[in-house]
Design an enzyme around this catalytic site. Sequence first.
Site, short mmCIF file in Angstrom:
data_model
loop_
_atom_site.label_atom_id
_atom_site.label_comp_id
_atom_site.label_asym_id
_atom_site.label_seq_id
_atom_site.Cartn_x
_atom_site.Cartn_y
_atom_site.Cartn_z
N HIS A 193 0.84 -1.30 0.00
CA HIS A 193 -0.05 0.03 -0.06
C HIS A 193 0.83 1.22 0.03
O HIS A 193 0.56 2.31 -0.80
CB HIS A 193 -0.97 -0.01 1.23
CG HIS A 193 -1.97 0.97 1.27
ND1 HIS A 193 -2.45 1.66 2.36
CD2 HIS A 193 -2.39 1.69 0.42
CE1 HIS A 193 -3.20 2.72 2.37
NE2 HIS A 193 -3.09 2.81 0.88
N GLU A 247 2.50 2.02 -3.26
CA GLU A 247 1.41 2.45 -4.22
C GLU A 247 1.31 3.99 -3.88
O GLU A 247 1.27 4.49 -5.12
CB GLU A 247 0.15 1.85 -3.97
CG GLU A 247 -0.98 2.43 -4.74
CD GLU A 247 -2.46 2.65 -3.63
OE1 GLU A 247 -2.84 3.89 -3.61
OE2 GLU A 247 -2.77 1.69 -3.09
N HIS A 248 1.29 4.50 -2.82
CA HIS A 248 1.45 5.80 -2.47
C HIS A 248 2.50 6.43 -2.93
O HIS A 248 2.43 7.85 -3.71
CB HIS A 248 1.10 6.21 -1.41
CG HIS A 248 -0.18 6.04 -0.54
ND1 HIS A 248 -0.74 7.45 -0.08
CD2 HIS A 248 -1.07 5.30 -0.54
CE1 HIS A 248 -2.09 6.72 0.36
NE2 HIS A 248 -2.24 5.74 0.27
N GLU A 258 -5.29 7.41 6.34
CA GLU A 258 -5.98 6.58 5.67
C GLU A 258 -6.43 5.60 6.64
O GLU A 258 -7.62 5.40 6.66
CB GLU A 258 -5.59 6.20 4.31
CG GLU A 258 -6.58 5.20 3.66
CD GLU A 258 -5.92 4.90 2.21
OE1 GLU A 258 -6.62 3.92 1.63
OE2 GLU A 258 -4.81 5.17 1.78
#
Length: 1095
Positions: free
Chosen positions: A65, A68-69, A161
Amino acid sequence: MAPVERVTDKLETPALDDRSYRVIRLPNQLEALLVHDPDTDKASAAVNVNVGSFSDADDMPGMAHAVEHLLFMGTKKYPKENAYNQYLTAHSGYSNAYTASTETNYYFEVAASSEPGSEPVANGVPSSPLHGALDRFAQFFIAPLFLSSTLDRELKAVDSENKKNLQSDTWRLSQLSKSLSSPKHPYHHFSTGNLETLRDEPRKRGVDIREEFIDFHDRNYSANQIKLVVLGKEPLDELEKWVGELFADVRNKNLPQKRWDGVNPLTKDELTTQIFAKPVMDQRTLEITFPYQDEDDMYESQPSRYISHLIGHEGPGSILAYIKSKGWANGLSAGPMSICPGSAFFSISIKLTEEGLKVYQQVVEVIFQYLSLIQETSPQRWIVDEVKGMTEVDFKFQEKESASNFARGMASTMQKPLPREWLLSGESVIRTFDADAISTALKHFRPDNYRLTLISQKYPGDWNMKEKWYGTEYRIESIPEDFAAAVKRAAESSSKDRLPDLHLPHRNEFIPSKLEVEKKTVEQPMKAPKLIRNDENVRVWWKKDDSFWVPRANLFVKLRTPLASATPGNAVRTMMFCALVKDALVEYSYDAEIAGLEYDLEYQPVGLSVDISGYNDKISVLLEKVLVTMRDLEVKSDRFAIMKERLIRGYRNWDFQQPYNQVGEFTNWLGLERGWLYEQYLAEIPHLTRDDISQFYPQLLGQIHLETFCHGNVYKEDALRLTDLIESTLKPRTLPPSQWTIPRNLILAPGSDYTYRRTLGDPANVNHCIEYYAYFGDIMDRTLRAKALLIAQMTEEIGFDQLRTKEQLGYIVFTGMKTSATTTGYRVIIQSERPTEYLEERINAFLAFFGRSLEAMQGDEFESHKKSLINKRLEKLKNLDQESSRLWNHIRGEYLDFQQRDLDAEYIKRLSKSEMLEFFNLYLNPTSPARAKLSVHMIAQSTPKTVIGNMTPAEQREKVIATIGKYLTAMGVEADLEKLTSRMETVDVVGGDQAGIVDAMAVYLEEDAGLVEDEVSQVLEQGQQLLGTILPSLGIEVKQVVDGIDGVEELPEAPTVKATTFIEDARDYKASMPLTAGRRPVKDLSEFEDTEPKL
């Protein structure tokens, strides 16, 4: 260089699909689906990489994750961190990404042409925005930078998030299921990650986290595991050329597909257990999870579709019909859930009533009895044929969706082992009846092969454990012996001892048989519907579909009555009436639903709405049944009690939504002349009785004005006939126009500044939220509207970059135009752990910063924003439902402004930079004496300071210095706390002067610890990032600085603004405000009339 391999260009397509397709494979083994759509005005691309959270290291959950950022934060070819999103915004585009268990999906959408109506250059330098976007996009997978200056910020974004989801039952219960699965399977992982797992803990172990992320990308991102979809106006040969050039340098590491065969998420240690989980929201859910087979290779027969069709059926003889008749449940869903290649679950979820919660074991027994029925009965070909037939019809008449939705979905589908010719149809169309495959699949539904989860705030009440990542309270135990024995008996039951009410469904009478569409050549589709009847009782709007040519239609009905919303009590009675009607229709309407025909019945501030949509063949049949049920509703005591409790629970749960989902409710309410809040509804519900509804609904339906809109594969006489059916069934009296509700908004006076504060109802939510609303004026002022749209366009990317990416105020940041019943303005929403006063200050600073940016904006950039916005306003409709919704919104909004988007584009074209600067300085500049502003502050009950308690400033200071000392020791630096304290004497540690703390640390490291410059820099780089966590954890608000690419950059300065007026009494506030005019059509109704008898 090896040539590009053309895998196929013969894909199975829907009947009306005018696109052309080609699947190619590059020499580096990257596979791509190319799509030529000659009529599209939006292009898109998506990359799906066969790696996700299941590939995270055990000691760094969230790594996939985080990567991805980080890929969005600059590449070697385009090093500016927001270059990609700036380019997309300038060309009417946007981007997004998601990380799943076994895949990470990146996608974007952008204008298909440089100018509205222009064609891309085929030879020479490509002018298409798609080429430029693809060039930037490809670099994510070739040479990302993982910039050190952005690392900490993006990890904070991941952390934010995660915090956003901490009070979300969806996330909490999903993670509970994972945490209580086998530790040997990656399903057990915590997938999102947070600062602790991705930064703080690894650094304590001496891990160079940047190198870890780079290594993860190097190890897992391989061309042979990447699936690319590109959709554009360009011919396939040109798209092939672009992809071949731009993605050629993605390295191929020849990685095998990631599979997890031989290990199961649920082993014998986790099976035959029951988990009792306490949710945040008040709900009662029973879930039964069976380990199931991976069906990726079974795309032709899809046996789970047969099983889920039967278990999830809601008609007579079904599980739901029985347990609903007993008063035990309100809803049931069932279906497979792919976990990864090699593993899957099949889940049955039941929404229990209070009585059902008490007898949940009996509910489980009923389910196993029905499973025994299915297993005992050989697979029925007619049932598969019925389901198969509908999948074929649905695919044949499948309409287009947005370019990015298509690209994103197909990139994921390409990871499946489908024949490439079936990429479009393979997952949706059932092709064969395979009785053996169904029988084999049914063997998974055994009394020794399931896990049960019971979710309730009240039962059993003695939860004794907390889940690690989200803190969900739970209890887990083996299924009691007597319960297990009863389940086993149910699973082995025969027709002699099985409940007689359980049986297979009957044949579906709603399967459409008339699917003909009369397609005509149309030079220019009509922009507006026709008004084909207009009298004191009824208005009928109609538009024959002239764009999409599918055998579907949408019918929208507005039953206008002021009675529905006259008081909060009446509103609640109307909601309850709608709920009871829908409850009564569940068994009947389910057949229609699975045959592609749906309805809805809802309370509206102006009355009631009835919507019916789907294949037009049987619309009148479903409509009549809905109307008769409304007219003749029998309010049964047991169902009334169940629906009442559900309504109470729904409004009690309102407080536990995400704050950003709540804040708009209050902003809207403060802008309305009349309106009600959820708490006013909640106060009325306990007083409702069965007789209240029985006596109220005949009055509700007794006097109405009827307005309908029929759109799709229907003729004028069909629309009139459907309206006659409504009129003749309900037989209402005339409601004169003088009694129609007139929605109006309040006018914020020039120079006014108001703030309304609310405390969040969820005591455990640490996120504050603000909606900052600047009032502009009349929504129908064309020039004002165009300026509002352009301001929203110009602030979209810069607002996200400044407020979220750079300042890290929170994961949730929205900027844009806000419209109400009769007014428009500009809003900013931020959800954050930071106080709302600070958020308001930063919004003012951002707006002042934007004003300076607008003043300095070059002419070509200004014109680029205009072009991008015009592209968005003139974007083509993709399907019938989109057009129906747009037209109906104009009708029910009462302005009848069907030319709105074309006129918006015309007015936007005329705008100059000087006009926009004048507009900004008058309406939006925080220092403008004429600016009118309303802020709503949603204030969390829980904050970091709550956790710290009564720690004194001296104790906070001592704790900070001690923690820095521990950090230095961990870095191999001698920590002399006395000297360190001395260096901090002049620093405002408790005031959050992070920069001052770092400077004092630098002096200590150089002069007291004797480190050289490079060593000091290394220690300070990680130390500064650590302070970003330490200070807030001690209740210290950090004086923010922003990490720029070239170093540390001060935040934009917040301007001095006038004092706000706090709204203490909402009624008094509203009473002091003037009102706008009501809604009125932009044209006289006679201009839309077409009452000729012809079709």
